[in-house]
Design a protein around this motif. Structure first.
Motif, PDB file in Angstrom:
ATOM      1  N   THR A  24       0.804  -1.223   0.000  1.00  0.00           N
ATOM      2  CA  THR A  24       0.000   0.000   0.000  1.00  0.00           C
ATOM      3  C   THR A  24       0.834   1.268   0.000  1.00  0.00           C
ATOM      4  N   HIS A  25       2.114   1.178   0.363  1.00  0.00           N
ATOM      5  CA  HIS A  25       2.973   2.353   0.447  1.00  0.00           C
ATOM      6  C   HIS A  25       4.320   2.060  -0.215  1.00  0.00           C
ATOM      7  N   LEU A  26       4.919   3.086  -0.787  1.00  0.00           N
ATOM      8  CA  LEU A  26       6.212   2.931  -1.437  1.00  0.00           C
ATOM      9  C   LEU A  26       7.242   2.448  -0.424  1.00  0.00           C
ATOM     10  N   GLY A  27       7.905   1.367  -0.767  1.00  0.00           N
ATOM     11  CA  GLY A  27       8.928   0.851   0.128  1.00  0.00           C
ATOM     12  C   GLY A  27       9.166  -0.631  -0.048  1.00  0.00           C
ATOM     13  N   GLU A  28       9.895  -1.189   0.888  1.00  0.00           N
ATOM     14  CA  GLU A  28      10.284  -2.590   0.848  1.00  0.00           C
ATOM     15  C   GLU A  28      10.009  -3.231   2.202  1.00  0.00           C
ATOM     16  N   ALA A  29       9.741  -4.521   2.180  1.00  0.00           N
ATOM     17  CA  ALA A  29       9.538  -5.277   3.416  1.00  0.00           C
ATOM     18  C   ALA A  29      10.183  -6.643   3.241  1.00  0.00           C
ATOM     19  N   ILE A  30      10.714  -7.167   4.317  1.00  0.00           N
ATOM     20  CA  ILE A  30      11.397  -8.457   4.268  1.00  0.00           C
ATOM     21  C   ILE A  30      10.680  -9.439   5.182  1.00  0.00           C
ATOM     22  N   GLY A  31      10.172 -10.509   4.589  1.00  0.00           N
ATOM     23  CA  GLY A  31       9.584 -11.587   5.363  1.00  0.00           C
ATOM     24  C   GLY A  31      10.584 -12.717   5.541  1.00  0.00           C
ATOM     25  N   GLN A  32      10.060 -13.899   5.838  1.00  0.00           N
ATOM     26  CA  GLN A  32      10.905 -15.074   6.028  1.00  0.00           C
ATOM     27  C   GLN A  32      10.307 -16.256   5.281  1.00  0.00           C
ATOM     28  N   PHE A  33      11.163 -17.020   4.640  1.00  0.00           N
ATOM     29  CA  PHE A  33      10.746 -18.251   3.972  1.00  0.00           C
ATOM     30  C   PHE A  33      11.866 -19.259   4.134  1.00  0.00           C
ATOM     31  N   GLU A  34      11.577 -20.350   4.816  1.00  0.00           N
ATOM     32  CA  GLU A  34      12.572 -21.385   5.074  1.00  0.00           C
ATOM     33  C   GLU A  34      13.837 -20.820   5.718  1.00  0.00           C
TER      34      GLU A  34
ATOM     35  N   SER B 181      -0.322   3.368  -3.272  1.00  0.00           N
ATOM     36  CA  SER B 181      -1.589   3.051  -3.935  1.00  0.00           C
ATOM     37  C   SER B 181      -1.959   4.084  -4.991  1.00  0.00           C
ATOM     38  N   ALA B 182      -1.683   5.353  -4.725  1.00  0.00           N
ATOM     39  CA  ALA B 182      -1.992   6.391  -5.705  1.00  0.00           C
ATOM     40  C   ALA B 182      -1.182   6.196  -6.979  1.00  0.00           C
ATOM     41  N   GLU B 183       0.055   5.733  -6.841  1.00  0.00           N
ATOM     42  CA  GLU B 183       0.863   5.504  -8.036  1.00  0.00           C
ATOM     43  C   GLU B 183       0.356   4.298  -8.812  1.00  0.00           C
ATOM     44  N   TYR B 184      -0.080   3.262  -8.110  1.00  0.00           N
ATOM     45  CA  TYR B 184      -0.677   2.122  -8.824  1.00  0.00           C
ATOM     46  C   TYR B 184      -1.878   2.582  -9.654  1.00  0.00           C
ATOM     47  N   ARG B 185      -2.718   3.419  -9.069  1.00  0.00           N
ATOM     48  CA  ARG B 185      -3.887   3.906  -9.808  1.00  0.00           C
ATOM     49  C   ARG B 185      -3.476   4.681 -11.060  1.00  0.00           C
ATOM     50  N   GLU B 186      -2.450   5.498 -10.924  1.00  0.00           N
ATOM     51  CA  GLU B 186      -2.008   6.281 -12.067  1.00  0.00           C
ATOM     52  C   GLU B 186      -1.357   5.405 -13.136  1.00  0.00           C
TER      53      GLU B 186
ATOM     54  N   ARG C 196     -12.305  -2.788  -8.776  1.00  0.00           N
ATOM     55  CA  ARG C 196     -12.421  -3.049  -7.336  1.00  0.00           C
ATOM     56  C   ARG C 196     -11.025  -3.047  -6.734  1.00  0.00           C
ATOM     57  N   HIS C 197     -10.899  -2.442  -5.572  1.00  0.00           N
ATOM     58  CA  HIS C 197      -9.622  -2.414  -4.862  1.00  0.00           C
ATOM     59  C   HIS C 197      -9.906  -2.502  -3.376  1.00  0.00           C
ATOM     60  N   VAL C 198      -9.277  -3.457  -2.717  1.00  0.00           N
ATOM     61  CA  VAL C 198      -9.454  -3.651  -1.280  1.00  0.00           C
ATOM     62  C   VAL C 198      -8.076  -3.753  -0.632  1.00  0.00           C
ATOM     63  N   GLU C 199      -7.882  -3.002   0.422  1.00  0.00           N
ATOM     64  CA  GLU C 199      -6.663  -3.098   1.211  1.00  0.00           C
ATOM     65  C   GLU C 199      -6.929  -3.932   2.451  1.00  0.00           C
ATOM     66  N   GLY C 200      -6.057  -4.898   2.698  1.00  0.00           N
ATOM     67  CA  GLY C 200      -6.170  -5.716   3.902  1.00  0.00           C
ATOM     68  C   GLY C 200      -7.388  -6.610   3.915  1.00  0.00           C
ATOM     69  N   ASP C 201      -7.672  -7.266   2.816  1.00  0.00           N
ATOM     70  CA  ASP C 201      -8.847  -8.148   2.736  1.00  0.00           C
ATOM     71  C   ASP C 201      -8.703  -9.287   3.751  1.00  0.00           C
ATOM     72  N   PRO C 202      -9.573  -9.356   4.756  1.00  0.00           N
ATOM     73  CA  PRO C 202      -9.418 -10.380   5.790  1.00  0.00           C
ATOM     74  C   PRO C 202      -9.662 -11.791   5.269  1.00  0.00           C
ATOM     75  N   VAL C 203     -10.440 -11.926   4.210  1.00  0.00           N
ATOM     76  CA  VAL C 203     -10.722 -13.248   3.652  1.00  0.00           C
ATOM     77  C   VAL C 203      -9.472 -13.838   3.008  1.00  0.00           C
ATOM     78  N   CYS C 204      -8.617 -12.968   2.483  1.00  0.00           N
ATOM     79  CA  CYS C 204      -7.412 -13.407   1.771  1.00  0.00           C
ATOM     80  C   CYS C 204      -6.149 -13.110   2.569  1.00  0.00           C
ATOM     81  N   GLY C 205      -6.230 -13.241   3.874  1.00  0.00           N
ATOM     82  CA  GLY C 205      -5.049 -13.096   4.706  1.00  0.00           C
ATOM     83  C   GLY C 205      -4.485 -11.700   4.765  1.00  0.00           C
ATOM     84  N   GLY C 206      -5.343 -10.692   4.592  1.00  0.00           N
ATOM     85  CA  GLY C 206      -4.892  -9.314   4.653  1.00  0.00           C
ATOM     86  C   GLY C 206      -4.285  -8.794   3.367  1.00  0.00           C
ATOM     87  N   ALA C 207      -4.517  -9.485   2.257  1.00  0.00           N
ATOM     88  CA  ALA C 207      -3.942  -9.082   0.974  1.00  0.00           C
ATOM     89  C   ALA C 207      -4.532  -7.761   0.481  1.00  0.00           C
ATOM     90  N   ASN C 208      -3.714  -7.014  -0.238  1.00  0.00           N
ATOM     91  CA  ASN C 208      -4.149  -5.788  -0.911  1.00  0.00           C
ATOM     92  C   ASN C 208      -4.340  -6.135  -2.384  1.00  0.00           C
TER      93      ASN C 208
END
Length: 202
Positions: A146-156, A167-172, A183-195
């Motif tokens: 939803t915001h310009l930047g980077e995030a680091i998760g963990q996998f194995e 989000s404004a840049e995605y729209r543009e 349709r655009h939803v931020e933090g959809d609880p059905v899909c694990g908080g997906a945007n």
């Protein structure tokens, strides 16, 4: 020098295909969004491009069951091998979405939980790719931050990179590429908080 997390995403999915399959599972939490996506596809027997398709389960499988002709692209041949075995009547291509072979045009484009592994500077030109690949009236669905930047998760036990634009840049970018947001939803609880973004070629 070790690869940066942004440059190591493909290697992680190649090396840990079994772990990805186990963690991803086959539960289709995306069903509602996929039904909305399918409803937008123009014409019968639609061709759909699934970028970051993995094994084809569960998303491509659902699209195939609903009559779509699927072309799946993934950079992990270990995951694609499963897709080729399970769905031999469809097309499965090993490639980086940033460097696609000639593919033609599609009535639907989907990049679910894959596009957001690209760096912000690599995401921007992808909208020109979406425009080039989209047939008239095509649907496009992808997940993002939803915001310009980077995030680091963990996998194995290793860092897993995620990048995002604002989000404004995605729209543009969508507008410039000829897509209108349906349709655009931020933090959809059905899909694990997906945007989630669902758009259509205007």
């Amino acid at each position: 020098m070790p690869a940066s997390p942004a440059d190591n995403v493909i290697s992680l999915y190649r090396e840990h295909a079994d772990a990805f399959v186990r963690l991803r599972g086959a539960r289709l939490v995306e069903r509602g969004w996929l039904e909305d996506f399918l409803a937008l596809l123009p014409g019968p027997d639609p061709a759909v491009l699934d970028l970051g398709c993995g094994t084809g389960v569960p998303i491509a499988r659902h699209l195939i069951e609903r009559g779509c002709r699927v072309t799946g692209v993934d950079a992990s041949d270990a995951l694609l091998a499963r897709a080729r075995t399970a769905f031999p009547g469809h097309c499965w291509i090993e490639a980086d979405m940033r460097n696609l072979p000639p593919l033609g045009r599609f009535q639907g484009l989907i990049a679910w939980h894959s596009f957001f592994h690209l760096k912000p500077e690599d995401q921007r030109p992808m909208f020109q790719v979406f425009e080039r690949l989209a047939a008239p009236g095509a649907a496009l669905m992808f997940t993002s931050g939803t915001h310009l930047g980077e995030a680091i998760g963990q996998f194995e036990g290793q860092p897993l990179y995620h990048g995002s634009l604002d989000s404004a840049e995605y729209r543009e970018l969508l507008r410039t590429a000829g897509f209108e947001v349906v349709r655009h939803v931020e933090g959809d609880p059905v899909c694990g908080g997906a945007n989630i973004w669902l758009a259509r070629q205007a």
